[in-house]
Motif scaffolding. Sequence first.
Motif, PDB file in Angstrom:
ATOM      1  N   GLU A  92      46.379  55.577  98.737  1.00 47.37           N
ATOM      2  CA  GLU A  92      47.414  54.748  99.346  1.00 47.37           C
ATOM      3  C   GLU A  92      47.643  55.162 100.799  1.00 47.37           C
ATOM      4  OE1 GLU A  92      48.746  55.721  95.056  1.00 47.37           O
ATOM      5  OE2 GLU A  92      47.860  56.760  96.773  1.00 47.37           O
ATOM      6  N   SER A  93      48.046  54.207 101.609  1.00 49.07           N
ATOM      7  CA  SER A  93      48.393  54.488 102.997  1.00 49.07           C
ATOM      8  C   SER A  93      49.401  53.452 103.477  1.00 49.07           C
ATOM      9  CB  SER A  93      47.154  54.476 103.896  1.00 49.07           C
ATOM     10  OG  SER A  93      46.548  53.205 103.882  1.00 49.07           O
ATOM     11  N   GLY A  94      49.990  53.714 104.634  1.00 48.85           N
ATOM     12  CA  GLY A  94      50.912  52.760 105.231  1.00 48.85           C
ATOM     13  C   GLY A  94      52.380  53.102 105.063  1.00 48.85           C
ATOM     14  N   GLY A  95      52.669  54.162 104.331  1.00 51.16           N
ATOM     15  CA  GLY A  95      54.049  54.547 104.161  1.00 51.16           C
ATOM     16  C   GLY A  95      54.653  55.084 105.453  1.00 51.16           C
ATOM     17  N   LEU A 136      51.742  48.358 102.695  1.00 50.50           N
ATOM     18  CA  LEU A 136      50.996  49.460 102.101  1.00 50.50           C
ATOM     19  C   LEU A 136      49.603  48.995 101.734  1.00 50.50           C
ATOM     20  CD1 LEU A 136      53.687  50.968  99.692  1.00 50.50           C
ATOM     21  CD2 LEU A 136      53.325  51.421 102.120  1.00 50.50           C
ATOM     22  N   CYS A 175      46.028  50.104  99.421  1.00 53.98           N
ATOM     23  CA  CYS A 175      45.461  50.901  98.332  1.00 53.98           C
ATOM     24  C   CYS A 175      43.949  50.704  98.409  1.00 53.98           C
ATOM     25  CB  CYS A 175      46.011  50.429  97.001  1.00 53.98           C
ATOM     26  SG  CYS A 175      45.218  51.145  95.542  1.00 53.98           S
ATOM     27  N   TRP A 226      51.254  48.376  91.215  1.00 52.96           N
ATOM     28  CA  TRP A 226      51.996  49.233  92.145  1.00 52.96           C
ATOM     29  C   TRP A 226      53.255  49.740  91.452  1.00 52.96           C
ATOM     30  CZ3 TRP A 226      50.939  51.094  96.975  1.00 52.96           C
ATOM     31  CH2 TRP A 226      49.838  50.565  97.647  1.00 52.96           C
ATOM     32  N   TYR A 280      55.379  55.465  96.654  1.00 58.58           N
ATOM     33  CA  TYR A 280      54.691  54.314  96.093  1.00 58.58           C
ATOM     34  C   TYR A 280      53.281  54.709  95.667  1.00 58.58           C
ATOM     35  CZ  TYR A 280      58.296  50.957  97.329  1.00 58.58           C
ATOM     36  OH  TYR A 280      59.473  50.242  97.384  1.00 58.58           O
ATOM     37  N   THR A 337      52.213  57.302  98.487  1.00 61.15           N
ATOM     38  CA  THR A 337      52.603  57.318  99.890  1.00 61.15           C
ATOM     39  C   THR A 337      54.112  57.137  99.953  1.00 61.15           C
ATOM     40  OG1 THR A 337      52.166  56.342 102.080  1.00 61.15           O
ATOM     41  CG2 THR A 337      52.233  54.823 100.224  1.00 61.15           C
ATOM     42  N   VAL A 386      57.753  56.133 101.268  1.00 59.90           N
ATOM     43  CA  VAL A 386      58.451  55.101 102.038  1.00 59.90           C
ATOM     44  C   VAL A 386      59.927  55.452 102.074  1.00 59.90           C
ATOM     45  CG1 VAL A 386      59.098  52.667 102.142  1.00 59.90           C
ATOM     46  CG2 VAL A 386      56.785  53.314 101.438  1.00 59.90           C
TER      47      VAL A 386
END
Length: 127
Positions: A6-9, A20, A22, A36, A94, A121, A123
Motif C-alpha cells: 500500500e502507498s499514498g497515506g 491510496l 495497492c 480494503w 489502511y 499505510t 492515514v
Amino acid sequence: QLQLVESGGGLVQPGGSLRLSCAAAGFTLDDYAIGWFRQAPGKEREGVSCISSSGGITNYADSVKGRFTLSRDNAKRTVYLQMNSQKPEATDVYYCAAVRTGLRFLCSYAADDMDYWGKGTLVTVSS
C-alpha cells in the motif's frame, strides 16, 4: 513471493481527499478480488470496500458509501482507493488484501476471506 504494497497515506485535512494505491508484486491481479480495510488504534479492523477481479463489481460499507471509490488497473497490477470528504480527527492504518476469485463477479471485505495482506499505510485526518 506474493506481496501487496500500500502507498499514498499521509496527513489530510477534514473534508479533504486522498488516494491510496495497492500494488501487487510477484503475481498478477487478474484473478484476485481486492478488499480494503482500516484499523484505528485500539479498535478492531474494519472492512470498508472491495472490488472484483475485473473491476465490474464494487461494494462499500455504509460508513464510506458515497465518499470512497475503488478502481483498478490490472495491467499495472494496482488497485486505487479514492477517499473524499474525510471525516475529522481520524487516524487509521489502511490495508489492502487479495482473495483469489478467478473471473467471478464478486468481492468481499470480510477479513477471513482474504488470502494475502499488505502491511498497511497510515492515514491521519487532522486540521
